[in-house]
Design a protein around this motif. Sequence first.
Motif, PDB file in Angstrom:
ATOM      1  N   ALA A 123     113.620  69.314  20.560  1.00  0.00           N
ATOM      2  CA  ALA A 123     114.562  68.208  20.739  1.00  0.00           C
ATOM      3  C   ALA A 123     115.547  68.521  21.868  1.00  0.00           C
ATOM      4  O   ALA A 123     115.856  67.659  22.695  1.00  0.00           O
ATOM      5  CB  ALA A 123     115.311  67.954  19.428  1.00  0.00           C
ATOM      6  N   LEU A 124     115.997  69.768  21.913  1.00  0.00           N
ATOM      7  CA  LEU A 124     116.922  70.138  22.992  1.00  0.00           C
ATOM      8  C   LEU A 124     116.229  70.020  24.354  1.00  0.00           C
ATOM      9  O   LEU A 124     116.825  69.564  25.333  1.00  0.00           O
ATOM     10  CB  LEU A 124     117.440  71.567  22.778  1.00  0.00           C
ATOM     11  CG  LEU A 124     118.375  72.061  23.885  1.00  0.00           C
ATOM     12  CD1 LEU A 124     119.666  71.251  23.919  1.00  0.00           C
ATOM     13  CD2 LEU A 124     118.692  73.546  23.710  1.00  0.00           C
ATOM     14  N   THR A 125     114.972  70.414  24.404  1.00  0.00           N
ATOM     15  CA  THR A 125     114.215  70.326  25.662  1.00  0.00           C
ATOM     16  C   THR A 125     114.093  68.865  26.092  1.00  0.00           C
ATOM     17  O   THR A 125     114.274  68.525  27.263  1.00  0.00           O
ATOM     18  CB  THR A 125     112.807  70.947  25.469  1.00  0.00           C
ATOM     19  OG1 THR A 125     112.973  72.283  25.006  1.00  0.00           O
ATOM     20  CG2 THR A 125     112.003  70.924  26.749  1.00  0.00           C
ATOM     21  N   TRP A 126     113.816  67.999  25.122  1.00  0.00           N
ATOM     22  CA  TRP A 126     113.713  66.557  25.409  1.00  0.00           C
ATOM     23  C   TRP A 126     115.022  66.058  26.012  1.00  0.00           C
ATOM     24  O   TRP A 126     115.028  65.364  27.031  1.00  0.00           O
ATOM     25  CB  TRP A 126     113.394  65.799  24.113  1.00  0.00           C
ATOM     26  CG  TRP A 126     113.322  64.323  24.273  1.00  0.00           C
ATOM     27  CD1 TRP A 126     112.224  63.588  24.603  1.00  0.00           C
ATOM     28  CD2 TRP A 126     114.413  63.395  24.139  1.00  0.00           C
ATOM     29  NE1 TRP A 126     112.558  62.243  24.677  1.00  0.00           N
ATOM     30  CE2 TRP A 126     113.892  62.106  24.398  1.00  0.00           C
ATOM     31  CE3 TRP A 126     115.765  63.524  23.822  1.00  0.00           C
ATOM     32  CZ2 TRP A 126     114.689  60.950  24.351  1.00  0.00           C
ATOM     33  CZ3 TRP A 126     116.564  62.383  23.785  1.00  0.00           C
ATOM     34  CH2 TRP A 126     116.019  61.118  24.045  1.00  0.00           C
ATOM     35  N   LEU A 127     116.145  66.457  25.392  1.00  0.00           N
ATOM     36  CA  LEU A 127     117.449  65.985  25.864  1.00  0.00           C
ATOM     37  C   LEU A 127     117.761  66.538  27.256  1.00  0.00           C
ATOM     38  O   LEU A 127     118.280  65.822  28.122  1.00  0.00           O
ATOM     39  CB  LEU A 127     118.540  66.398  24.858  1.00  0.00           C
ATOM     40  CG  LEU A 127     119.935  65.853  25.139  1.00  0.00           C
ATOM     41  CD1 LEU A 127     119.945  64.326  25.148  1.00  0.00           C
ATOM     42  CD2 LEU A 127     120.937  66.378  24.109  1.00  0.00           C
ATOM     43  N   ALA A 128     117.426  67.808  27.479  1.00  0.00           N
ATOM     44  CA  ALA A 128     117.680  68.428  28.789  1.00  0.00           C
ATOM     45  C   ALA A 128     116.923  67.669  29.884  1.00  0.00           C
ATOM     46  O   ALA A 128     117.454  67.425  30.975  1.00  0.00           O
ATOM     47  CB  ALA A 128     117.261  69.892  28.768  1.00  0.00           C
ATOM     48  N   LEU A 129     115.685  67.255  29.581  1.00  0.00           N
ATOM     49  CA  LEU A 129     114.893  66.508  30.569  1.00  0.00           C
ATOM     50  C   LEU A 129     115.532  65.127  30.802  1.00  0.00           C
ATOM     51  O   LEU A 129     115.650  64.670  31.933  1.00  0.00           O
ATOM     52  CB  LEU A 129     113.439  66.355  30.105  1.00  0.00           C
ATOM     53  CG  LEU A 129     112.628  67.661  30.030  1.00  0.00           C
ATOM     54  CD1 LEU A 129     111.266  67.421  29.382  1.00  0.00           C
ATOM     55  CD2 LEU A 129     112.446  68.296  31.410  1.00  0.00           C
ATOM     56  N   GLU A 130     115.975  64.491  29.718  1.00  0.00           N
ATOM     57  CA  GLU A 130     116.629  63.177  29.829  1.00  0.00           C
ATOM     58  C   GLU A 130     117.895  63.247  30.672  1.00  0.00           C
ATOM     59  O   GLU A 130     118.197  62.359  31.444  1.00  0.00           O
ATOM     60  CB  GLU A 130     117.040  62.686  28.426  1.00  0.00           C
ATOM     61  CG  GLU A 130     115.935  62.161  27.567  1.00  0.00           C
ATOM     62  CD  GLU A 130     115.483  60.774  28.014  1.00  0.00           C
ATOM     63  OE1 GLU A 130     114.280  60.661  28.287  1.00  0.00           O
ATOM     64  OE2 GLU A 130     116.321  59.857  28.089  1.00  0.00           O
ATOM     65  N   ILE A 160     118.417  63.629  17.970  1.00  0.00           N
ATOM     66  CA  ILE A 160     119.392  64.340  18.815  1.00  0.00           C
ATOM     67  C   ILE A 160     120.102  63.283  19.666  1.00  0.00           C
ATOM     68  O   ILE A 160     119.460  62.311  20.105  1.00  0.00           O
ATOM     69  CB  ILE A 160     118.718  65.447  19.686  1.00  0.00           C
ATOM     70  CG1 ILE A 160     119.779  66.367  20.302  1.00  0.00           C
ATOM     71  CG2 ILE A 160     117.823  64.855  20.784  1.00  0.00           C
ATOM     72  CD1 ILE A 160     119.239  67.667  20.888  1.00  0.00           C
ATOM     73  N   HIS A 161     121.406  63.454  19.822  1.00  0.00           N
ATOM     74  CA  HIS A 161     122.171  62.571  20.703  1.00  0.00           C
ATOM     75  C   HIS A 161     121.987  61.097  20.323  1.00  0.00           C
ATOM     76  O   HIS A 161     121.904  60.225  21.188  1.00  0.00           O
ATOM     77  CB  HIS A 161     121.685  62.819  22.153  1.00  0.00           C
ATOM     78  CG  HIS A 161     122.582  62.256  23.189  1.00  0.00           C
ATOM     79  ND1 HIS A 161     122.121  61.461  24.212  1.00  0.00           N
ATOM     80  CD2 HIS A 161     123.905  62.362  23.386  1.00  0.00           C
ATOM     81  CE1 HIS A 161     123.119  61.110  24.995  1.00  0.00           C
ATOM     82  NE2 HIS A 161     124.219  61.645  24.511  1.00  0.00           N
ATOM     83  N   ALA A 164     123.298  72.155  23.776  1.00  0.00           N
ATOM     84  CA  ALA A 164     122.912  72.374  22.370  1.00  0.00           C
ATOM     85  C   ALA A 164     124.140  72.316  21.466  1.00  0.00           C
ATOM     86  O   ALA A 164     124.088  71.749  20.365  1.00  0.00           O
ATOM     87  CB  ALA A 164     122.207  73.721  22.224  1.00  0.00           C
ATOM     88  N   ALA A 165     125.253  72.901  21.928  1.00  0.00           N
ATOM     89  CA  ALA A 165     126.467  72.919  21.103  1.00  0.00           C
ATOM     90  C   ALA A 165     127.025  71.503  20.948  1.00  0.00           C
ATOM     91  O   ALA A 165     127.502  71.123  19.881  1.00  0.00           O
ATOM     92  CB  ALA A 165     127.505  73.837  21.739  1.00  0.00           C
ATOM     93  N   ALA A 166     126.929  70.711  22.015  1.00  0.00           N
ATOM     94  CA  ALA A 166     127.508  69.357  21.996  1.00  0.00           C
ATOM     95  C   ALA A 166     126.642  68.376  21.208  1.00  0.00           C
ATOM     96  O   ALA A 166     127.141  67.362  20.717  1.00  0.00           O
ATOM     97  CB  ALA A 166     127.715  68.860  23.428  1.00  0.00           C
ATOM     98  N   HIS A 167     125.340  68.656  21.113  1.00  0.00           N
ATOM     99  CA  HIS A 167     124.427  67.696  20.466  1.00  0.00           C
ATOM    100  C   HIS A 167     123.547  68.384  19.428  1.00  0.00           C
ATOM    101  O   HIS A 167     122.368  68.646  19.675  1.00  0.00           O
ATOM    102  CB  HIS A 167     123.555  67.009  21.528  1.00  0.00           C
ATOM    103  CG  HIS A 167     124.359  66.327  22.571  1.00  0.00           C
ATOM    104  ND1 HIS A 167     125.060  65.174  22.324  1.00  0.00           N
ATOM    105  CD2 HIS A 167     124.604  66.650  23.859  1.00  0.00           C
ATOM    106  CE1 HIS A 167     125.709  64.815  23.416  1.00  0.00           C
ATOM    107  NE2 HIS A 167     125.451  65.691  24.370  1.00  0.00           N
TER     108      HIS A 167
END
Length: 239
Positions: free
Chosen positions: A67-74, A103-104, A89-92
């Motif tokens: 999920a973090l990887t998905w958000l980083a790409l977004e 996530i987010h 990661a800490a924020a979301h």
Amino acid sequence: MSKRREDRRDARGLLCLLVELLPPKGGKGRLIVAIDGPAGSGKSTVARGLADRLGFRYLDTGAMYRALTWLALEEDVGLDDGAALGALAAAHPVVFEGDRVWIHGDDVTEAIRGTSIDRVVSTVARHPEVRAIMRDRQRELAEGDDAVIEGRDIGTVVCPHAEVKVYLVADPVERARRRQAEHPEIGAEALATDLRLRDERDAAQMQPAPDAEKIDTTRLEIDEVLDRIERLVESRARA
Ligand code: DC
């Protein structure tokens, strides 16, 4: 890592231990089952099946890195920028709702299973800044209840005091065959290469705990694996 952060981490580790040593509530003690192992070793099927059988909470820690990887790409966060990824990661924090992963504010349950995530997730997961945040969140999510926790470093780092630790392995040909069944659209050779590259990148996190029970799932039916682990759980619950 700063001294204060290190102290906080040690305090959380101690909390994890204390929670596990607390007197049983309602006549039943809290029990953690750590299921670690490489991609394609059968972890997810086994961990889900076991949680179902035992009525334990199930926690898929790989989904959190995905999920973090998905958000980083977004959000266009560089996958080599550990500090920025740690802050993200800490924020979301990743949230689980039943079988759904959020996530987010986005439900990413299906999106995180794509090969575009498969190929880069280990690059995100190798940053110490990311791992520290994930480890604390995983301990938080596992608090209080009996749980089956699936990952790479559960028995060694996240819950080193887990009552039952299992490390699943399977031979590379069988692991590639299982991935192929999940992704029939991708060529067998490409899948085998992806798997090998991911193993190389995940290697640092993929050490079995010295007290883990190693199970080779290559020629075992799922029920045989579940029976074996259930026996371990029963013997621990009685101890
Ligand atoms: O189990 P999985 O394939 O869904 O895991 C996705 C990635 O996350 C994998 O490349 C390794 C990483 N991971 C990790 O480093 N530590 C964990 N506890 C779980 C997964």
